[in-house]
Design an enzyme around this catalytic site. Structure first.
Site, short mmCIF file in Angstrom:
data_model
loop_
_atom_site.label_atom_id
_atom_site.label_comp_id
_atom_site.label_asym_id
_atom_site.label_seq_id
_atom_site.Cartn_x
_atom_site.Cartn_y
_atom_site.Cartn_z
CG ASN A 1 -1.94 -1.16 1.11
OD1 ASN A 1 -2.04 -1.80 0.07
ND2 ASN A 1 -2.64 -1.44 2.20
CG HIS B 1 -21.21 36.90 -29.91
ND1 HIS B 1 -21.94 36.37 -28.87
CD2 HIS B 1 -20.84 38.15 -29.51
CE1 HIS B 1 -22.02 37.27 -27.89
NE2 HIS B 1 -21.35 38.35 -28.26
CB SER C 1 -9.35 12.69 -48.98
OG SER C 1 -10.36 11.87 -49.53
CE LYS D 1 -10.92 17.62 -47.50
NZ LYS D 1 -12.06 16.95 -46.95
CG ASN E 1 -8.58 16.27 -44.75
OD1 ASN E 1 -9.11 17.23 -45.28
ND2 ASN E 1 -8.86 15.02 -45.06
CD GLU F 1 -10.23 16.95 -38.50
OE1 GLU F 1 -11.35 16.47 -38.57
OE2 GLU F 1 -9.38 16.88 -39.42
N1 ARG Z 1 -1.61 -3.52 -7.65
C1 ARG Z 1 -2.07 -2.85 -6.51
C2 ARG Z 1 -2.54 -1.45 -6.87
O1 ARG Z 1 -2.23 -1.02 -7.92
C3 ARG Z 1 -0.98 -2.75 -5.49
C4 ARG Z 1 -1.46 -2.56 -4.08
C5 ARG Z 1 -2.10 -3.81 -3.61
N2 ARG Z 1 -2.38 -3.75 -2.21
C6 ARG Z 1 -3.16 -4.63 -1.65
N3 ARG Z 1 -3.37 -4.49 -0.38
N4 ARG Z 1 -3.75 -5.58 -2.31
O2 ARG Z 1 -3.24 -0.76 -6.14
#
Ligand code: ARG
Length: 459
Positions: free
Chosen positions: A110, A156, A277, A283, A285, A290
């Site tokens: 995490n 406008h 084109s 053409k 373009n 775009e």
């Molecule tokens: N692949 C996960 C993500 O992108 C990584 C983190 C995963 N953490 C967990 N507690 N499963 O978020």
């Protein structure tokens, strides 16, 4: 690939569930950042005595080897890995054995993923800033060449008052300068280290978050571990800054398309930025302009997807957040691609001052100045406005312009008109007199160019 988290369950996933869960397909592009984060983490584990020096050396050598082999192509990311974090850790352990299993001490995926993503987007933002600068420079260069080129200014999409082409282009420089400011601001707020937040609550190990933050070039560690692993404001903020930037690129693209049409014929794009084109031989373009206009919607989508994904999430990490990456990556890729093609497109177009001037000569754009002419002689502006409106109507009925309406006709509306009215409403005079700060007069444009060059140097 075997799951490093097998234990609580035997981790024998249903194949569809495994594919659904995996992020390796898109997060492997963060391999450099993942390895950089692990190198810093290992360094800290050694310095704090959490891991013995021998293990740290083995881990760091192993990680450097993996990086070198990924760069050279000797090692490929295993697409059956769950994500880049698992891949690197598993590969490390495969290479160095037991010590590899110690790397994840006092860390969680995490805080790891939050760190990797910040590092990755930091790099991408720098590149996008430089490409934004290149586009602004191309616009400034064109503006300098056309400080005196007159074309119709529109409101406008109706001819309003004459302006200089340089002045018009500088408006886009102003937008890009603000875009750069927004990116810088977002990058600054993003530059805090989540590493050491661990899963959510911090850790019992005597880690040194200041050290890992410094090693990775972050300004400070994130202040709160729960926030550190759940915050994706930086994704939303960058996508918002990029959305606004794309909105500007889209408006510029739209004008490029109008200007390069036969109807306007104000500019001709270099052939290198146009297509033909398959059926119409004549053409030429402007597909790239775009596409830049069209791709704006994608980046808005990336922003909305990110905000919507985050809005109902309880703290701290939720797997929903894995969706952050594809959106942020797509936005960064899209913005970068648009800037890469627009800067040289602007730098190489050919402007047609004569066509711009011809367009400016029709449309009664000297009308405001005609009213001002009377106002300068004491007529209240509203009265002068009304008289001038009647004169324009007279011109339309006679099929002439303000420049070619005879003096007697002017004088039939007000005796205050003299021969000098023609000088007062000439295109050059209309433009040259608008010397107010930020105005369209060539002198004012040159002052703006100088000021914007300075701002751009520090942007
Ligand atoms: N692949 C996960 C993500 O992108 C990584 C983190 C995963 N953490 C967990 N507690 N499963 O978020």
């Amino acid at each position: 690939m075997a799951k490093l988290w097998a234990g609580r369950t035997d981790a024998a996933l249903n194949q569809a569930a495994d594919d659904f869960n995996a992020s390796i397909r898109f997060d492997s592009r963060m391999y450099r950042q993942d390895i950089a984060g692990s190198l810093a983490h290992a360094e800290m584990l050694g310095k704090t005595g959490i891991l013995p020096a021998g293990d740290v050396a083995a881990i760091q050598n192993g990680l450097r080897g993996i990086l070198a082999d990924l760069e050279s192509g000797a090692l490929a990311v295993d697409p059956s890995s769950e994500d880049i974090h698992m891949f690197v850790e598993a590969e490390l352990t495969r290479r160095i054995g037991e010590a590899g299993k110690r790397l994840h001490t006092a860390r969680s995926r995490n805080d790891q993923v939050a760190t990797d993503l910040r590092l990755y987007l930091r790099e991408r933002t720098e590149t996008i800033l430089e490409k934004t600068r290149a586009l602004a420079e191309a616009l400034l260069e064109q503006a300098a060449q056309h400080a005196e080129t007159i074309l119709p200014g529109y409101t406008h999409l109706q001819r309003a008052q004459p302006v200089t082409f340089g002045h018009h282009l500088l408006a886009y420089c102003s937008m890009l300068l603000r875009d750069m400011g927004r990116m810088r601001g977002a990058a600054k707020r993003m530059n805090q280290s989540p590493l050491g937040a661990c899963a959510l609550a911090g850790t019992t190990y005597p880690i040194d978050r200041q050290m890992t933050a410094a090693l990775l070039g972050f300004d400070v560690p994130c202040a709160n571990s729960l926030d550190a692993v759940s915050d994706r404001d930086f994704c939303a903020e960058l996508c918002a800054a990029w959305s606004i930037l794309m909105m500007h690129l889209s408006r510029l693209s739209e004008e490029i398309l109008l200007w390069s049409s036969w109807e306007f014929h104000f500019i001709t794009l270099d052939d290198a930025f146009t297509t033909g084109s398959s059926i119409m031989p004549q053409k030429k373009n402007s597909d790239m302009a775009e596409l830049a206009r069209g791709k704006t919607g994608r980046v808005y989508g990336d922003l909305m997807g990110t905000l919507t994904m985050l809005k109902g999430l309880p703290l701290a990490y939720d797997k929903d957040m894995q969706e952050d990456k594809e959106a942020a990556f797509d936005a960064a890729d899209t913005v970068e691609a648009c800037l890469t093609v627009l800067a040289p497109m602007v730098a190489t177009w050919t402007a047609h001052p004569a066509a711009m001037r011809r367009a400016a000569e029709n449309g009664f754009m000297g009308a405001t100045d005609c009213a001002d002419y009377l106002t300068r002689q004491g007529v209240p502006f509203r009265t002068a406005y009304k008289i001038t409106g009647q004169i324009v109507r007279e011109c339309i009925e006679r099929g002439v312009t303000l420049e070619t309406l005879p003096l007697e006709a002017y004088q039939s509306f007000s005796p205050l008109f003299g021969e000098d009215i023609y000088a007062a409403i000439s295109l050059d005079a209309c433009v040259a007199r608008r010397t107010s700060e930020g105005g369209t007069a060539p002198d004012s444009v040159r002052r703006q160019i100088k000021a914007m060059k300075e701002l751009l140097e520090n942007a």
